[in-house]
Design an enzyme around this catalytic site. Structure first.
Site, short mmCIF file in Angstrom:
data_model
loop_
_atom_site.label_atom_id
_atom_site.label_comp_id
_atom_site.label_asym_id
_atom_site.label_seq_id
_atom_site.Cartn_x
_atom_site.Cartn_y
_atom_site.Cartn_z
N GLU A 114 0.84 -1.21 0.00
CA GLU A 114 0.00 0.00 0.00
C GLU A 114 0.87 1.25 0.00
O GLU A 114 1.95 1.25 0.57
CB GLU A 114 -0.87 0.03 1.26
CG GLU A 114 -2.32 -0.31 1.06
CD GLU A 114 -3.14 0.76 0.32
OE1 GLU A 114 -2.58 1.55 -0.44
OE2 GLU A 114 -4.36 0.77 0.51
N ASP A 118 -4.80 5.45 5.79
CA ASP A 118 -5.44 6.63 6.38
C ASP A 118 -6.43 6.12 7.44
O ASP A 118 -6.04 5.82 8.57
CB ASP A 118 -6.11 7.39 5.23
CG ASP A 118 -6.76 8.70 5.64
OD1 ASP A 118 -7.02 8.90 6.83
OD2 ASP A 118 -7.02 9.54 4.77
N VAL A 168 -1.37 14.20 1.48
CA VAL A 168 -0.04 14.20 0.85
C VAL A 168 -0.11 13.78 -0.61
O VAL A 168 -1.01 13.02 -1.01
CB VAL A 168 0.95 13.27 1.62
CG1 VAL A 168 1.27 13.83 2.98
CG2 VAL A 168 0.41 11.86 1.75
N ARG A 180 1.25 12.68 -9.06
CA ARG A 180 1.76 11.34 -8.78
C ARG A 180 3.24 11.20 -9.07
O ARG A 180 3.94 10.47 -8.39
CB ARG A 180 1.07 10.32 -9.70
CG ARG A 180 -0.24 9.82 -9.22
CD ARG A 180 -0.64 8.61 -10.06
NE ARG A 180 -2.07 8.46 -10.10
CZ ARG A 180 -2.80 8.02 -9.10
NH1 ARG A 180 -2.24 7.69 -7.97
NH2 ARG A 180 -4.10 7.92 -9.21
P1 IMP Z 1 -8.02 4.43 3.86
O1 IMP Z 1 -8.95 3.35 3.36
O2 IMP Z 1 -8.80 5.55 4.52
O3 IMP Z 1 -6.93 3.89 4.74
O4 IMP Z 1 -7.38 5.12 2.61
C1 IMP Z 1 -6.46 4.48 1.82
C2 IMP Z 1 -6.43 5.08 0.42
O5 IMP Z 1 -6.87 6.43 0.39
C3 IMP Z 1 -5.02 5.11 -0.07
O6 IMP Z 1 -4.66 3.92 -0.73
C4 IMP Z 1 -5.02 6.31 -1.00
O7 IMP Z 1 -5.45 5.94 -2.29
C5 IMP Z 1 -6.04 7.25 -0.40
N1 IMP Z 1 -5.42 8.27 0.45
C6 IMP Z 1 -5.51 8.36 1.79
N2 IMP Z 1 -4.83 9.42 2.26
C7 IMP Z 1 -4.28 10.01 1.17
C8 IMP Z 1 -3.43 11.18 1.00
O8 IMP Z 1 -3.03 11.86 1.95
N3 IMP Z 1 -3.05 11.43 -0.26
C9 IMP Z 1 -3.44 10.71 -1.34
N4 IMP Z 1 -4.24 9.63 -1.23
C10 IMP Z 1 -4.66 9.28 0.02
#
Ligand code: IMP
Length: 195
Positions: A114, A118, A168, A180
């Protein structure tokens, strides 16, 4: 802070235009950490009966996956999965499978790769999905980890950097498909998470 760290001003039109982003990690710091992770993971998986399968989570993990895989000292195989949960800079709260893996992972050692964790929703979804296919072992490596907002009960086995709760971009991470390809990682101001 390394002398090669620069800030970035958002130049494309939209709600973020003119904003100054802070460089969190330079390309050199990123590559040094990737090498450390690769060494540790190679060591932990060196006795695998078959080459471990690295499952990259598209699109964000593309560059991390490529760098990690090439820095590892053991043979590996690769596959990709694509899920969607983010809209602009916020999680939608639900995870949707967009593209599944094609490898047979039963009895294989699997490493989910990954870019960032987040809320942890995506990793929970991916772990459960992989586990339903009975791999021999399942591990997660995330390059970035927003520990303070994560709701994960089980943390990733390997973490590149713990970062604050800031949006970020760079090193594969995007804002609406932009930024990217930046080689460093940049953070928006803490109060600039927008819907
Ligand atoms: P989660 O399911 O909330 O843990 O989010 C995971 C996904 O959200 C990551 O694989 C990213 O695609 C996207 N994501 C979360 N935070 C960021 C960030 O700060 N920048 C860019 N993409 C993010």
């Amino acid at each position: 802070m390394s002398s090669s760290k620069k800030n970035l001003i958002i130049d494309h039109e939209g709600p973020f235009q003119g904003q100054k982003l802070d460089c969190l990690f330079s390309e050199q710091e990123i590559q040094a950490r990737v090498k450390e992770l690769a060494d540790q993971i190679s060591h932990d998986l060196e006795n695998a009966k078959k080459p471990p399968i690295l499952v990259g989570v598209l699109n964000g993990s593309l560059f991390f996956m490529a760098d990690l895989m090439r820095a590892m000292s053991i043979e590996t195989e690769m596959d990709f999965i694509k899920i969607s949960s983010y809209h602009h800079t916020s999680s939608t709260g639900t995870v949707r499978l967009v593209k599944d893996i094609s490898a047979q992972i039963t009895d294989r050692d699997v490493l989910i790769v990954e870019d960032i964790v987040d809320t942890g929703l995506s990793i929970n979804f991916l772990r459960n999905r992989m586990l339903s296919n009975a791999p021999h072992s399942l591990r997660v490596v995330t390059f970035l980890y927003k520990k303070e907002v994560s709701q994960l009960k089980k943390e990733p086995e390997y973490i590149g950097f713990v970062i604050p709760n800031r949006f970020v971009v760079g090193y594969g991470l995007d804002l609406d498909q932009k930024y990217r390809t930046l080689r460093d990682i940049y953070a928006f101001a803490p109060d600039n998470k927008q819907e």
